[in-house]
Design a protein around this motif. Sequence first.
Motif, PDB file in Angstrom:
ATOM      1  N   GLU A  39       0.814  -1.226   0.000  1.00  0.00           N
ATOM      2  CA  GLU A  39       0.000   0.000   0.000  1.00  0.00           C
ATOM      3  C   GLU A  39       0.843   1.269   0.000  1.00  0.00           C
ATOM      4  O   GLU A  39       0.319   2.371  -0.077  1.00  0.00           O
ATOM      5  N   GLY A  40       2.178   1.136   0.154  1.00  0.00           N
ATOM      6  CA  GLY A  40       3.055   2.292   0.108  1.00  0.00           C
ATOM      7  C   GLY A  40       3.462   2.861   1.452  1.00  0.00           C
ATOM      8  O   GLY A  40       4.057   3.931   1.514  1.00  0.00           O
ATOM      9  N   TYR A  41       3.183   2.162   2.553  1.00  0.00           N
ATOM     10  CA  TYR A  41       3.541   2.646   3.893  1.00  0.00           C
ATOM     11  C   TYR A  41       4.892   2.084   4.336  1.00  0.00           C
ATOM     12  O   TYR A  41       5.222   0.933   4.049  1.00  0.00           O
ATOM     13  N   ASP A  42       5.660   2.896   5.074  1.00  0.00           N
ATOM     14  CA  ASP A  42       6.903   2.419   5.670  1.00  0.00           C
ATOM     15  C   ASP A  42       6.557   1.503   6.834  1.00  0.00           C
ATOM     16  O   ASP A  42       5.648   1.795   7.617  1.00  0.00           O
ATOM     17  N   ALA A  43       7.301   0.395   6.955  1.00  0.00           N
ATOM     18  CA  ALA A  43       7.041  -0.562   8.024  1.00  0.00           C
ATOM     19  C   ALA A  43       8.353  -1.186   8.476  1.00  0.00           C
ATOM     20  O   ALA A  43       9.353  -1.164   7.753  1.00  0.00           O
ATOM     21  N   THR A  44       8.347  -1.727   9.683  1.00  0.00           N
ATOM     22  CA  THR A  44       9.473  -2.485  10.208  1.00  0.00           C
ATOM     23  C   THR A  44       8.976  -3.880  10.546  1.00  0.00           C
ATOM     24  O   THR A  44       7.999  -4.033  11.271  1.00  0.00           O
ATOM     25  N   GLY A  45       9.648  -4.870  10.001  1.00  0.00           N
ATOM     26  CA  GLY A  45       9.332  -6.258  10.314  1.00  0.00           C
ATOM     27  C   GLY A  45      10.370  -6.807  11.267  1.00  0.00           C
ATOM     28  O   GLY A  45      11.479  -6.277  11.368  1.00  0.00           O
ATOM     29  N   PHE A  46      10.006  -7.879  11.963  1.00  0.00           N
ATOM     30  CA  PHE A  46      10.981  -8.505  12.856  1.00  0.00           C
ATOM     31  C   PHE A  46      10.663  -9.978  13.046  1.00  0.00           C
ATOM     32  O   PHE A  46       9.533 -10.421  12.858  1.00  0.00           O
ATOM     33  N   LEU A  47      11.703 -10.728  13.402  1.00  0.00           N
ATOM     34  CA  LEU A  47      11.585 -12.133  13.766  1.00  0.00           C
ATOM     35  C   LEU A  47      12.094 -12.252  15.189  1.00  0.00           C
ATOM     36  O   LEU A  47      13.149 -11.703  15.521  1.00  0.00           O
ATOM     37  N   THR A  48      11.389 -12.971  16.044  1.00  0.00           N
ATOM     38  CA  THR A  48      11.801 -13.172  17.429  1.00  0.00           C
ATOM     39  C   THR A  48      12.215 -14.617  17.629  1.00  0.00           C
ATOM     40  O   THR A  48      11.452 -15.534  17.308  1.00  0.00           O
ATOM     41  N   ASN A  49      13.407 -14.830  18.161  1.00  0.00           N
ATOM     42  CA  ASN A  49      13.956 -16.161  18.427  1.00  0.00           C
ATOM     43  C   ASN A  49      13.775 -17.108  17.242  1.00  0.00           C
ATOM     44  O   ASN A  49      13.174 -18.176  17.373  1.00  0.00           O
ATOM     45  N   PRO A  50      14.282 -16.734  16.059  1.00  0.00           N
ATOM     46  CA  PRO A  50      14.087 -17.565  14.875  1.00  0.00           C
ATOM     47  C   PRO A  50      14.866 -18.872  14.956  1.00  0.00           C
ATOM     48  O   PRO A  50      15.907 -18.951  15.612  1.00  0.00           O
ATOM     49  N   ALA A  51      14.355 -19.884  14.276  1.00  0.00           N
ATOM     50  CA  ALA A  51      15.003 -21.200  14.259  1.00  0.00           C
ATOM     51  C   ALA A  51      16.331 -21.123  13.510  1.00  0.00           C
ATOM     52  O   ALA A  51      16.482 -20.353  12.566  1.00  0.00           O
ATOM     53  N   ASP A  52      17.288 -21.929  13.934  1.00  0.00           N
ATOM     54  CA  ASP A  52      18.579 -22.021  13.258  1.00  0.00           C
ATOM     55  C   ASP A  52      18.463 -22.957  12.056  1.00  0.00           C
ATOM     56  O   ASP A  52      17.640 -23.879  12.039  1.00  0.00           O
ATOM     57  N   ASP A  53      19.330 -22.732  11.076  1.00  0.00           N
ATOM     58  CA  ASP A  53      19.473 -23.606   9.912  1.00  0.00           C
ATOM     59  C   ASP A  53      18.169 -23.824   9.150  1.00  0.00           C
ATOM     60  O   ASP A  53      17.934 -24.900   8.599  1.00  0.00           O
ATOM     61  N   GLU A  54      17.310 -22.809   9.133  1.00  0.00           N
ATOM     62  CA  GLU A  54      16.039 -22.888   8.414  1.00  0.00           C
ATOM     63  C   GLU A  54      15.856 -21.602   7.629  1.00  0.00           C
ATOM     64  O   GLU A  54      15.905 -20.516   8.197  1.00  0.00           O
ATOM     65  N   CYS A  55      15.639 -21.727   6.336  1.00  0.00           N
ATOM     66  CA  CYS A  55      15.431 -20.537   5.511  1.00  0.00           C
ATOM     67  C   CYS A  55      14.085 -19.908   5.859  1.00  0.00           C
ATOM     68  O   CYS A  55      13.061 -20.595   5.895  1.00  0.00           O
ATOM     69  N   ILE A  56      14.096 -18.626   6.130  1.00  0.00           N
ATOM     70  CA  ILE A  56      12.876 -17.902   6.484  1.00  0.00           C
ATOM     71  C   ILE A  56      12.647 -16.796   5.452  1.00  0.00           C
ATOM     72  O   ILE A  56      13.492 -15.908   5.296  1.00  0.00           O
ATOM     73  N   ASN A  57      11.525 -16.878   4.743  1.00  0.00           N
ATOM     74  CA  ASN A  57      11.137 -15.784   3.850  1.00  0.00           C
ATOM     75  C   ASN A  57      10.549 -14.683   4.721  1.00  0.00           C
ATOM     76  O   ASN A  57       9.642 -14.930   5.519  1.00  0.00           O
ATOM     77  N   LEU A  58      11.065 -13.492   4.591  1.00  0.00           N
ATOM     78  CA  LEU A  58      10.664 -12.392   5.464  1.00  0.00           C
ATOM     79  C   LEU A  58       9.234 -11.940   5.157  1.00  0.00           C
ATOM     80  O   LEU A  58       8.911 -11.634   4.004  1.00  0.00           O
ATOM     81  N   PRO A  59       8.382 -11.907   6.175  1.00  0.00           N
ATOM     82  CA  PRO A  59       6.997 -11.466   5.971  1.00  0.00           C
ATOM     83  C   PRO A  59       6.943 -10.035   5.434  1.00  0.00           C
ATOM     84  O   PRO A  59       7.688  -9.166   5.863  1.00  0.00           O
ATOM     85  N   GLY A  60       6.063  -9.831   4.461  1.00  0.00           N
ATOM     86  CA  GLY A  60       5.867  -8.492   3.905  1.00  0.00           C
ATOM     87  C   GLY A  60       6.719  -8.172   2.702  1.00  0.00           C
ATOM     88  O   GLY A  60       6.455  -7.198   1.998  1.00  0.00           O
ATOM     89  N   VAL A  61       7.753  -8.962   2.436  1.00  0.00           N
ATOM     90  CA  VAL A  61       8.644  -8.652   1.311  1.00  0.00           C
ATOM     91  C   VAL A  61       8.840  -9.863   0.398  1.00  0.00           C
ATOM     92  O   VAL A  61       9.849  -9.963  -0.280  1.00  0.00           O
ATOM     93  N   GLY A  62       7.871 -10.740   0.378  1.00  0.00           N
ATOM     94  CA  GLY A  62       7.945 -11.914  -0.485  1.00  0.00           C
ATOM     95  C   GLY A  62       7.600 -11.561  -1.923  1.00  0.00           C
ATOM     96  O   GLY A  62       7.623 -10.393  -2.327  1.00  0.00           O
ATOM     97  N   GLN A  63       7.229 -12.564  -2.660  1.00  0.00           N
ATOM     98  CA  GLN A  63       6.939 -12.374  -4.081  1.00  0.00           C
ATOM     99  C   GLN A  63       5.720 -11.488  -4.312  1.00  0.00           C
ATOM    100  O   GLN A  63       5.559 -10.903  -5.384  1.00  0.00           O
ATOM    101  N   GLU A  64       4.840 -11.355  -3.295  1.00  0.00           N
ATOM    102  CA  GLU A  64       3.654 -10.505  -3.452  1.00  0.00           C
ATOM    103  C   GLU A  64       3.993  -9.013  -3.414  1.00  0.00           C
ATOM    104  O   GLU A  64       3.196  -8.178  -3.808  1.00  0.00           O
ATOM    105  N   ASN A  65       5.174  -8.677  -2.917  1.00  0.00           N
ATOM    106  CA  ASN A  65       5.587  -7.281  -2.818  1.00  0.00           C
ATOM    107  C   ASN A  65       6.742  -7.034  -3.792  1.00  0.00           C
ATOM    108  O   ASN A  65       7.793  -7.649  -3.661  1.00  0.00           O
TER     109      ASN A  65
END
Length: 114
Positions: A39-65
């Motif tokens: 929608e054009g708004y500035d945002a900050t995303g975060f991950l809390t205590n993420p798993a090790d050795d696992e690829c994580i696609n960052l929410p909000g910046v995937g293929q839909e954006n």
Amino acid sequence: MRLRSIFTTVLGAALLAVSVSTPASAASGRFFYDYVTVEGYDATGFLTNPADDECINLPGVGQENPEPGHTPRNRTDTWATVFTGTNCEGDSFRLRPHTGGASQRLKVRSVVFG
């Protein structure tokens, strides 16, 4: 005698439940990144205590954006490797634990810890 046996059984079951429910390996802390929403708004995303050795696609910046995330900041206790593409593909850059960060020029869409 029977009370001690029951207590030991309950204690053993409780310890087993706690050990099963905690992740085997996870980074402690938070990983932050900035992005512009669809929608054009500035945002900050975060991950809390993420798993090790696992690829994580960052929410909000995937293929839909069409806009990737930027300015990643690693405040976990584990090395983070960020990628320009989803599914940990594309160019990569490593961020040190606790203080690792990069400028707005570094574009990111996925990350792996460890």
